[in-house]
Every structure is written in C-alpha cells, then in structure tokens.
Design an enzyme around this catalytic site. Structure first.
Site, short mmCIF file in Angstrom:
data_model
loop_
_atom_site.label_atom_id
_atom_site.label_comp_id
_atom_site.label_asym_id
_atom_site.label_seq_id
_atom_site.Cartn_x
_atom_site.Cartn_y
_atom_site.Cartn_z
N LYS A 13 -7.62 5.76 -0.65
CA LYS A 13 -7.55 5.62 -1.59
C LYS A 13 -8.28 3.83 -1.08
O LYS A 13 -8.90 3.21 -2.51
CB LYS A 13 -6.38 5.25 -2.44
CG LYS A 13 -5.73 6.38 -2.46
CD LYS A 13 -4.53 6.75 -3.16
CE LYS A 13 -3.15 5.79 -2.85
NZ LYS A 13 -2.86 6.93 -1.23
N ARG A 88 1.93 6.21 -10.03
CA ARG A 88 2.69 7.17 -9.20
C ARG A 88 3.77 7.84 -10.15
O ARG A 88 4.33 8.15 -8.61
CB ARG A 88 3.41 5.77 -8.04
CG ARG A 88 2.18 6.31 -6.92
CD ARG A 88 3.27 5.19 -5.53
NE ARG A 88 3.03 4.88 -4.24
CZ ARG A 88 1.72 4.57 -4.07
NH1 ARG A 88 1.29 3.38 -4.45
NH2 ARG A 88 1.63 4.66 -2.30
N ARG A 127 -3.96 3.88 11.62
CA ARG A 127 -4.49 2.75 10.75
C ARG A 127 -3.78 1.56 11.53
O ARG A 127 -2.78 1.14 12.03
CB ARG A 127 -3.88 3.01 9.87
CG ARG A 127 -4.45 1.00 8.56
CD ARG A 127 -3.47 1.57 7.51
NE ARG A 127 -2.72 2.11 7.10
CZ ARG A 127 -2.12 2.77 5.50
NH1 ARG A 127 -3.35 2.62 4.85
NH2 ARG A 127 -1.03 3.01 5.70
N ARG A 161 1.72 -1.18 10.25
CA ARG A 161 2.03 -1.85 9.00
C ARG A 161 3.35 -0.97 8.67
O ARG A 161 3.85 -0.25 10.15
CB ARG A 161 1.05 -1.06 7.53
CG ARG A 161 1.09 -1.54 6.44
CD ARG A 161 0.04 -0.96 5.93
NE ARG A 161 0.66 0.03 4.93
CZ ARG A 161 0.60 0.11 3.94
NH1 ARG A 161 -0.89 0.29 3.96
NH2 ARG A 161 1.32 1.78 2.86
N ARG A 172 6.79 9.03 3.21
CA ARG A 172 5.86 8.63 2.22
C ARG A 172 5.11 10.23 1.78
O ARG A 172 5.55 10.28 0.00
CB ARG A 172 5.03 7.97 2.69
CG ARG A 172 5.96 6.91 2.45
CD ARG A 172 5.06 5.75 3.78
NE ARG A 172 3.86 5.40 3.08
CZ ARG A 172 2.64 4.69 3.99
NH1 ARG A 172 3.56 4.29 5.23
NH2 ARG A 172 1.86 4.84 3.73
P1 AP5 Z 1 -6.60 4.16 3.22
O1 AP5 Z 1 -7.99 3.96 2.55
O2 AP5 Z 1 -5.78 2.75 4.03
O3 AP5 Z 1 -5.80 5.34 2.52
P2 AP5 Z 1 -4.94 4.90 1.77
O4 AP5 Z 1 -4.30 6.13 1.39
O5 AP5 Z 1 -4.85 3.75 0.72
O6 AP5 Z 1 -3.21 4.85 1.98
P3 AP5 Z 1 -2.02 3.72 1.73
O7 AP5 Z 1 -0.79 4.24 2.98
O8 AP5 Z 1 -2.74 2.69 2.01
O9 AP5 Z 1 -1.51 5.05 0.82
P4 AP5 Z 1 0.27 4.34 -0.07
O10 AP5 Z 1 -0.39 5.19 -1.27
O11 AP5 Z 1 0.87 5.74 0.52
O12 AP5 Z 1 0.03 3.12 0.46
P5 AP5 Z 1 0.68 2.18 -0.51
O13 AP5 Z 1 -0.03 0.97 -0.02
O14 AP5 Z 1 -0.49 2.10 -2.04
O15 AP5 Z 1 -6.86 4.90 4.76
C1 AP5 Z 1 -6.10 5.01 6.06
C2 AP5 Z 1 -6.02 5.46 7.20
O16 AP5 Z 1 -7.23 6.21 7.48
C3 AP5 Z 1 -7.17 3.98 7.54
O17 AP5 Z 1 -7.13 3.32 8.77
C4 AP5 Z 1 -8.69 4.51 6.48
O18 AP5 Z 1 -9.57 3.19 8.57
C5 AP5 Z 1 -8.48 5.87 7.33
N1 AP5 Z 1 -9.83 6.66 6.95
C6 AP5 Z 1 -9.75 6.61 5.90
N2 AP5 Z 1 -10.79 7.65 5.72
C7 AP5 Z 1 -11.09 8.26 5.99
C8 AP5 Z 1 -11.81 8.86 6.01
N3 AP5 Z 1 -12.60 9.72 5.63
N4 AP5 Z 1 -12.08 9.53 7.84
C9 AP5 Z 1 -11.26 8.80 9.03
N5 AP5 Z 1 -10.65 8.75 8.64
C10 AP5 Z 1 -10.11 7.49 7.18
O19 AP5 Z 1 1.92 1.54 -0.66
C11 AP5 Z 1 2.66 1.23 0.05
C12 AP5 Z 1 4.08 1.20 -0.70
O20 AP5 Z 1 4.01 0.23 -2.05
C13 AP5 Z 1 4.54 2.35 -1.56
O21 AP5 Z 1 5.26 3.46 -0.41
C14 AP5 Z 1 5.38 2.12 -2.45
O22 AP5 Z 1 7.25 1.71 -1.62
C15 AP5 Z 1 5.07 1.04 -2.30
N6 AP5 Z 1 4.38 1.23 -4.29
C16 AP5 Z 1 2.63 0.58 -4.01
N7 AP5 Z 1 2.20 0.94 -5.06
C17 AP5 Z 1 3.42 1.78 -5.97
C18 AP5 Z 1 3.44 2.23 -7.43
N8 AP5 Z 1 2.35 2.13 -7.81
N9 AP5 Z 1 4.65 2.02 -8.03
C19 AP5 Z 1 6.30 2.62 -6.29
N10 AP5 Z 1 5.99 2.02 -5.71
C20 AP5 Z 1 4.36 1.79 -5.51
#
Ligand code: AP5
Length: 215
Positions: A13, A88, A127, A161, A172
């Site tokens: 994402k 979410r 990552r 991270r 998660r």
């Molecule tokens: P990446 O693009 O970083 O993936 P992502 O889907 O963004 O993963 P996240 O871990 O950031 O998502 P998340 O939803 O768990 O975390 P968030 O920060 O939103 O890619 C991942 C890796 O793979 C990278 O190294 C990339 O280079 C690689 N990659 C990407 N595409 C690839 C491909 N095609 N092939 C190979 N490699 C690839 O949230 C974190 C925390 O914040 C949550 O757990 C929660 O506690 C809180 N939070 C955030 N938003 C909310 C909300 N709305 N409500 C409640 N809590 C929230």
C-alpha cells in the site's frame, strides 16, 4: 480522484500509494506514517499510539477518524487523495463516507490488494527505512546500493520498523483478518471495489493498479 488502498500489512500500500499519488499530484494520506511522525516528535498522539502499534493492535477509531478528517480537508487534498491505511474498520469506513458526504464529495474507488501470507511476512522482515528521510528499502526486492546505508544519506544505517518483528507481523495479519478484511465486502457492496493481485514485481503491481483505475 479519491482512492482507498486496502490490503494486509506488507502488500504494498505504501509503495504503490507513494508512486500513484506522486505521479498524479494527489495528496498521500498514510495514517501509519502520521502516527510514526507523532511518535518521533513525541506528541500526545504519538504517546497514545505507540504501545498499540508496537503490539500490532489498531489505534482507537475516534483518534484515527479525527486525524483523517483534518488531513483530508487540507488544500493539497482538494483535487484528490490516496488513503493508505485508512479506513481499517467498518466504523472508520462509515465515518469516511459521512465526512465526504458532508463536503459533497465521494470516494471514487477502493483498491483491494492481496498476496499470499508467507510472501507478506517475507517482505516485511526484509523491509528497512532511512531514519532521516524515511526512504523505504527492501533487502531482497529493493536493496540500497551500498550495504546497509541509505542511498541519499551515506553513512546513515537503515533501520527496521519496531512492528516488523515476525511475531508482531503475525499479530497484525490476525488483526487485519478480524477487523479490516470485512471492508472488502463493504466496498464490494457499494460497487466501488477493484481487486488487484499484488504478487510479482513492484512495477507489475503498479501496471495492474493503473489498469484497475482506468476501467
Ligand atoms: P509496503 O509498501 O511498505 O507495504 P504496506 O502494505 O504499506 O505495509 P505496512 O506494513 O506499512 O502496512 P500496515 O498497514 O501494516 O502499516 P501502517 O503503517 O499502515 O511494502 C512492504 C515491503 O515490501 C517493503 O519493503 C517494500 O519495498 C516491499 N514490497 C512492496 N511491494 C513489493 C513487491 N511487489 N514485490 C516485492 N517487494 C515489495 O500501520 C501501522 C500501524 O499503525 C497499525 O498496525 C496500527 O497500529 C496503526 N494504524 C495505522 N492506521 C490505522 C488506522 N486507520 N486505524 C487504526 N490504527 C491504525
């Protein structure tokens, strides 16, 4: 265009959201990034969010809704935005619909990205990011040029991270299945869902994403 990127942790994402928002001049609203900034700056929001994030749990809905309400009303989001990590929960999705309706706007599309679980765990354990510029790397699929240093900040070691340890990643994923996956049906029911396979290279996924947006 107002777009939601939906999908489990590690599906891409952030990677795809940054690119699509940058190329189309839409605001990127990443709630995870906003929370991590709050933690780094020691704000009240960061204080409130830290423990839950480190445990792989969601931050309360009212906090997240308030954050997105304010951010999505900013000038740079007027012509469009990409939501990465929000909504979410069904409560957050309802709140998003109401806040847009109150502004006489609407969500155009929700893109549902998905990939096999073990691939997600592999991506997240590899990552890394630069602690200064937050540039994202992946030791397998997008490694830095020079060992473990940021390409743009030589000498600056990349870091993992806090919530990317394997047990937290698995938590998660569990939380995603319980609280976020129901949004796939929510947006399907609204006729706004476009599903995109997130397997293959970043480039392949981006191509599929653009295709899904143009149909
Ligand atoms: P990446 O693009 O970083 O993936 P992502 O889907 O963004 O993963 P996240 O871990 O950031 O998502 P998340 O939803 O768990 O975390 P968030 O920060 O939103 O890619 C991942 C890796 O793979 C990278 O190294 C990339 O280079 C690689 N990659 C990407 N595409 C690839 C491909 N095609 N092939 C190979 N490699 C690839 O949230 C974190 C925390 O914040 C949550 O757990 C929660 O506690 C809180 N939070 C955030 N938003 C909310 C909300 N709305 N409500 C409640 N809590 C929230």
């Amino acid at each position: 265009m107002r777009l939601v990127l939906l999908g489990p942790p590690g599906v891409g994402k952030g990677t795809q959201g940054r690119r699509i928002a940058g190329e189309h001049h839409w605001a990127l609203i990443s709630t995870g990034e906003m929370l991590r900034e709050g933690i780094a700056r020691g704000t009240g929001l960061g204080f409130e969010a830290r423990k839950r994030m480190e445990a792989g749990l969601l931050v309360p809905d009212d906090v997240m809704i308030g954050l997105v309400k304010e951010r999505s009303a900013a000038d740079d989001a007027r012509d469009g935005f990409v939501l990465d990590g929000f909504p979410r929960t069904v409560v957050q999705a309802n709140a998003l619909d109401s806040m847009l309706q109150a502004r006489e706007q609407r969500l155009d599309v929700a893109i549902g990205l998905d990939a096999p679980r073990e691939e997600l765990v592999r991506r997240l354990s590899a990552r890394r990011e630069c602690p200064i510029c937050k540039r994202a790397y992946n030791l397998v699929s997008a490694p830095p040029r020079n060992g473990g240093d940021c390409d743009d900040h030589p000498g600056m070691k990349l870091v993992q991270r806090e919530d990317d340890s394997e047990p937290t990643v698995r938590k998660r994923l569990e939380v995603y299945d319980e609280q976020t996956a129901p949004l796939i049906d929510y947006y399907r029911g609204q006729g706004r869902l476009r599903e995109v396979t997130a397997e293959g290279s970043v480039e392949d996924v981006y191509r599929r994403l653009l295709q899904a947006l143009s149909c």
